[in-house]
Design an enzyme around this catalytic site. Structure first.
Site, mmCIF file in Angstrom:
data_model
loop_
_atom_site.group_PDB
_atom_site.id
_atom_site.type_symbol
_atom_site.label_atom_id
_atom_site.label_comp_id
_atom_site.label_asym_id
_atom_site.label_seq_id
_atom_site.Cartn_x
_atom_site.Cartn_y
_atom_site.Cartn_z
ATOM 1 N N LYS A 63 45.190 1.516 49.048
ATOM 2 C CA LYS A 63 46.030 1.914 50.316
ATOM 3 C C LYS A 63 45.333 3.047 51.156
ATOM 4 C CE LYS A 63 50.161 0.275 48.121
ATOM 5 N NZ LYS A 63 51.552 0.619 47.568
ATOM 6 N N GLN A 107 54.948 5.962 45.251
ATOM 7 C CA GLN A 107 54.667 4.737 44.398
ATOM 8 C C GLN A 107 55.564 4.544 43.359
ATOM 9 O OE1 GLN A 107 52.322 2.509 45.346
ATOM 10 N NE2 GLN A 107 52.259 1.263 43.500
ATOM 11 N N ASP A 130 57.231 1.955 53.320
ATOM 12 C CA ASP A 130 57.704 0.830 52.329
ATOM 13 C C ASP A 130 58.781 -0.043 52.810
ATOM 14 O OD1 ASP A 130 55.916 0.894 49.908
ATOM 15 O OD2 ASP A 130 57.063 2.659 49.279
#
Ligand code: GUN
Length: 295
Positions: A63, A107, A130
């Site tokens: 990412k 995460q 997200d």
């Protein structure tokens, strides 16, 4: 225009996820350059990992690399496995208040002493790249998709770009009911007028449902060795269906056999995975744009 830009996204019954991802990443790069010249500051993504999960380390590295290539700055926080919920909440508060940070990504999974729902709820919805926060899930219910979860958003973007953006009269069958994939995907498919069926581990007679699917999305992900049997075999797939395999690192779908029957299938790797990264970059750009407009 390079040769690759002219090539189709679905070729030889295979959806070229990497090709489409590269195309979207180039679009993001152009958009970021324009925004930076307009606002004078670069977008920035902050990521957090709690603990030592090797998968998380690998995904987050990817990412960062993709962000930096698109002109998005990034910073990373590695917290020890025994971090308390309070400590993580303190970091999130600091990142929420830091005006140089436009996207925050914690995460998952988190260690068991930390409540995932509390953490996700603490991230500013404006910075929630997200798309997991209550406000962004609610927005998705109303058809606003700009900050929606990257994996399901990547899936419908693949469908959009092969010309399947209106799914009126089509039956979509999802094998997964997770918060990250299955549940947001229901909304994204409904927004495109699909008739949606959701299957999971307690579903009876899975093949009787998958065989009806014009769009079949499988995200079981329980194969651990190449020799393990596939979960989605050719006899479970309708002729001319579009089949999306979300499982990693080994796919659920018998790609070679299903390819002979389906209109198109995503490979693993090179299908949904690269799309997830591209959609995250799109989300960071959307979050940055919204925050700069507010200032
Ligand atoms: N873990 C697995 N997939 C994801 C994702 O898309 N976002 C975050 N934050 N964690 C994940």
């Amino acid at each position: 225009m390079s040769d690759d830009e002219l090539k189709p996204i679905c070729e030889d019954h295979e959806i070229k996820g990497r090709r489409l991802s590269n195309r979207i990443r180039t679009e993001v790069e152009t958009e970021v350059a324009e925004l930076v010249s307009q606002y004078g500051v670069p977008p920035k993504l902050a990521t957090v990992i709690v603990g030592e999960d090797p998968g998380s380390q690998m995904y987050v590295k990817m990412k960062h690399k993709a962000s930096n290539k698109a002109g998005i700055l990034s910073e990373h926080y590695d917290l020890p496995e025994n971090t308390t919920q309070q400590e993580l909440l303190k970091l999130i508060k600091r990142l929420n208040e830091d005006t140089s940070v436009h996207g925050i990504l914690v995460q998952l999974p988190l260690p068991k002493q930390i409540d995932e729902k509390t953490i996700i709820g603490a991230i500013s919805p404006l910075k929630d790249v997200d798309g997991f926060s209550p406000a962004n899930v609610y927005r998705l219910f109303y058809g606003e998709e700009d900050l929606s979860a990257a994996t399901p958003h990547g899936i419908v973007t693949m469908l959009d770009r092969i010309g399947w953006s209106d799914l009126s009269g089509k039956h979509a069958v999802i094998i997964n009911r997770s918060t990250i994939v299955g549940k947001p995907l229901i909304m994204l498919l409904l927004n495109r007028n699909a008739t949606v069926t959701v299957c999971h581990s307690r579903t009876k007679d899975l093949p009787s449902l998958t065989i009806q699917a014009d769009v079949l999305v499988s995200a079981i992900g329980r194969r651990t060795k190449e020799e393990d049997p596939y979960f989605v075999t050719a006899d479970m797939v309708k002729e001319e269906a579009v089949v999306i395999d979300v499982a990693t690192p080994l796919g659920d779908v018998d790609f070679e056999k299903v390819k002979e029957k389906a209109l198109c299938v995503t490979p693993v790797p090179g299908g949904v995975g690269p799309m997830t990264i591209a959609m995250l970059l799109k989300n960071v750009t959307a979050a940055y744009r919204a925050q700069m407009k507010k200032q």
